[in-house]
Design a protein around this motif. Structure first.
Motif, mmCIF file in Angstrom:
data_model
loop_
_atom_site.group_PDB
_atom_site.id
_atom_site.type_symbol
_atom_site.label_atom_id
_atom_site.label_comp_id
_atom_site.label_asym_id
_atom_site.label_seq_id
_atom_site.Cartn_x
_atom_site.Cartn_y
_atom_site.Cartn_z
ATOM 1 N N ASP A 88 21.210 56.625 -48.501
ATOM 2 C CA ASP A 88 20.857 55.311 -47.940
ATOM 3 C C ASP A 88 21.058 55.269 -46.432
ATOM 4 O OD1 ASP A 88 20.427 54.539 -50.586
ATOM 5 O OD2 ASP A 88 22.470 53.785 -50.804
ATOM 6 N N PHE A 89 20.558 56.276 -45.741
ATOM 7 C CA PHE A 89 20.740 56.317 -44.296
ATOM 8 C C PHE A 89 19.976 55.185 -43.600
ATOM 9 C CE2 PHE A 89 19.515 57.996 -40.051
ATOM 10 C CZ PHE A 89 20.791 58.089 -39.507
ATOM 11 N N TYR A 90 18.734 54.954 -44.034
ATOM 12 C CA TYR A 90 17.942 53.879 -43.436
ATOM 13 C C TYR A 90 17.009 53.289 -44.486
ATOM 14 C CZ TYR A 90 14.743 51.402 -40.310
ATOM 15 O OH TYR A 90 13.983 50.442 -39.698
ATOM 16 N N GLN A 91 17.176 51.992 -44.760
ATOM 17 C CA GLN A 91 16.357 51.252 -45.711
ATOM 18 C C GLN A 91 16.256 51.948 -47.062
ATOM 19 O OE1 GLN A 91 12.585 50.379 -43.819
ATOM 20 N NE2 GLN A 91 13.463 48.727 -42.588
ATOM 21 N N GLY A 92 17.395 52.433 -47.522
ATOM 22 C CA GLY A 92 17.466 53.039 -48.847
ATOM 23 C C GLY A 92 17.060 54.491 -48.922
ATOM 24 N N ASP A 93 16.592 55.076 -47.808
ATOM 25 C CA ASP A 93 16.163 56.482 -47.818
ATOM 26 C C ASP A 93 17.334 57.411 -47.492
ATOM 27 O OD1 ASP A 93 13.557 55.762 -48.371
ATOM 28 O OD2 ASP A 93 12.987 55.675 -46.238
ATOM 29 N N ASP A 94 17.419 58.529 -48.203
ATOM 30 C CA ASP A 94 18.397 59.568 -47.895
ATOM 31 C C ASP A 94 17.891 60.410 -46.731
ATOM 32 O OD1 ASP A 94 19.660 58.569 -50.110
ATOM 33 O OD2 ASP A 94 19.101 60.226 -51.433
ATOM 34 N N GLU A 95 18.840 61.014 -45.994
ATOM 35 C CA GLU A 95 18.447 61.833 -44.854
ATOM 36 C C GLU A 95 19.395 63.015 -44.707
ATOM 37 O OE1 GLU A 95 15.832 62.793 -41.797
ATOM 38 O OE2 GLU A 95 15.694 61.125 -43.241
ATOM 39 N N TRP A 96 18.835 64.185 -44.356
ATOM 40 C CA TRP A 96 19.633 65.381 -44.118
ATOM 41 C C TRP A 96 20.046 65.474 -42.658
ATOM 42 C CZ3 TRP A 96 21.525 69.068 -47.452
ATOM 43 C CH2 TRP A 96 21.089 68.981 -48.773
ATOM 44 N N GLY A 97 21.249 65.992 -42.419
ATOM 45 C CA GLY A 97 21.734 66.173 -41.066
ATOM 46 C C GLY A 97 22.497 67.482 -40.931
ATOM 47 N N PHE A 98 22.836 67.819 -39.698
ATOM 48 C CA PHE A 98 23.585 69.038 -39.394
ATOM 49 C C PHE A 98 25.074 68.773 -39.558
ATOM 50 C CE2 PHE A 98 26.014 71.473 -36.238
ATOM 51 C CZ PHE A 98 25.720 72.763 -36.626
ATOM 52 N N ASP A 99 25.790 69.742 -40.138
ATOM 53 C CA ASP A 99 27.225 69.567 -40.368
ATOM 54 C C ASP A 99 27.982 70.838 -39.985
ATOM 55 O OD1 ASP A 99 29.362 67.774 -41.754
ATOM 56 O OD2 ASP A 99 29.678 69.746 -42.648
ATOM 57 N N MET A 129 29.365 65.709 -38.077
ATOM 58 C CA MET A 129 28.047 65.567 -38.696
ATOM 59 C C MET A 129 27.120 64.794 -37.769
ATOM 60 S SD MET A 129 27.100 63.973 -42.428
ATOM 61 C CE MET A 129 25.410 63.911 -43.029
ATOM 62 N N ARG A 130 25.894 65.275 -37.638
ATOM 63 C CA ARG A 130 24.877 64.608 -36.821
ATOM 64 C C ARG A 130 23.612 64.416 -37.646
ATOM 65 N NH1 ARG A 130 20.402 65.435 -33.735
ATOM 66 N NH2 ARG A 130 20.228 64.192 -31.805
ATOM 67 N N VAL A 131 23.092 63.187 -37.640
ATOM 68 C CA VAL A 131 21.875 62.856 -38.364
ATOM 69 C C VAL A 131 20.959 62.067 -37.436
ATOM 70 C CG1 VAL A 131 20.896 61.746 -40.403
ATOM 71 C CG2 VAL A 131 23.206 62.679 -40.497
ATOM 72 N N SER A 132 19.689 62.396 -37.424
ATOM 73 C CA SER A 132 18.722 61.634 -36.638
ATOM 74 C C SER A 132 17.455 61.420 -37.465
ATOM 75 C CB SER A 132 18.391 62.343 -35.326
ATOM 76 O OG SER A 132 17.760 63.581 -35.566
ATOM 77 N N ASN A 151 26.340 60.079 -35.090
ATOM 78 C CA ASN A 151 27.279 61.172 -34.847
ATOM 79 C C ASN A 151 28.647 60.749 -35.362
ATOM 80 O OD1 ASN A 151 26.177 63.552 -33.088
ATOM 81 N ND2 ASN A 151 25.237 61.706 -32.244
ATOM 82 N N SER A 152 29.203 61.529 -36.264
ATOM 83 C CA SER A 152 30.519 61.203 -36.815
ATOM 84 C C SER A 152 31.453 62.404 -36.705
ATOM 85 C CB SER A 152 30.406 60.762 -38.281
ATOM 86 O OG SER A 152 29.899 61.818 -39.087
ATOM 87 N N PHE A 153 32.724 62.117 -36.502
ATOM 88 C CA PHE A 153 33.745 63.158 -36.394
ATOM 89 C C PHE A 153 34.992 62.656 -37.094
ATOM 90 C CE2 PHE A 153 37.133 65.639 -34.582
ATOM 91 C CZ PHE A 153 36.572 66.895 -34.416
#
Length: 211
Positions: A88-99, A129-132, A151-153
């Motif tokens: 649920d990254f944006y409007q219910g959609d999942d998203e992959w990011g770098f970790d 973790m970074r997601v865009s 961006n989370s740490f």
């Protein structure tokens, strides 16, 4: 990537320095299947709500174990690099990011001989973790194409249980299970549109886990 390779080279060098009659060790390479659930709370009143980050992923996992033969004392270091999916990254959609995560651990090897190793280590580590995502926002009949970035740490404490079965003197199979809880951290959410950006900051909320 150059920094990651430099860290790996340093760990191999340290492993070689400690190799002696009183020390043994394992260099473990494999794939990891991480799961996580963390929450970040808003720092200011303008933020609409807390951010719940949960999901799973896949990564390349590296760990180096150094064992003091007479006592069983264990020093362990690990690095993981790969991708995490956030639900649920944006409007219910999942998203992959770098970790990218890593840890240092101290523990004990219950078994350490020519047949294999069984060890337990308490550890201190971090996770970045970074997601865009490119998003389109409809307002007053006009679509605004923007970039949403997170961006989370987080620092975590936990434990790692590892087993190594030797096939030969230098080759074996290993498996490990890590469980940790986040203790401190932050996240920044930023929206960018045509060179203009707006960001909000969040602090880590108590609770959650990394597996």
């Amino acid at each position: 990537m150059k920094k990651v390779l430099l860290v790996l080279f340093s760990l191999f060098w340290i492993h070689g320095v400690f190799a002696s009659e009183n020390w043994s060790g394992n260099i473990n390479l494999g794939m990891g299947l991480p799961f996580y659930d963390v929450t970040f709370k808003a720092k200011n009143s303008t933020a609409s709500a807390d951010i719940d980050g949960k999901g799973n992923g896949v990564n390349f996992a590296f760990s180096d174990q150094l064992i003091h033969k007479p006592s069983g004392f264990l020093f362990e270091v690990g690095l993981n690099i790969g991708g995490q999916k956030i639900k649920d990254f944006y409007q219910g959609d999942d998203e992959w990011g770098f970790d990218f995560s890593g840890y240092l651990g101290l523990g004990y090897a219950f078994k350490h001989d020519e047949k294999g190793t069984i060890s337990f280590a308490a550890l201190l580590g971090y996770d970045w973790m970074r997601v865009s995502k490119d998003v389109s926002y409809l307002y007053s009949g006009y679509n605004y194409n923007m970039e949403l970035e997170s961006n989370s740490f987080a620092f975590f404490i936990g434990a790692n249980l590892t087993g190594v079965a030797k096939i030969s003197k230098r080759v074996g199979l290993f498996a490990s299970f890590l469980f940790a809880v986040p203790v401190a951290g932050w996240e920044t959410m930023k929206v960018s549109y045509r060179g203009i950006s707006y960001s909000e900051s969040y602090d880590l909320k108590s609770g959650g886990y990394y597996i």
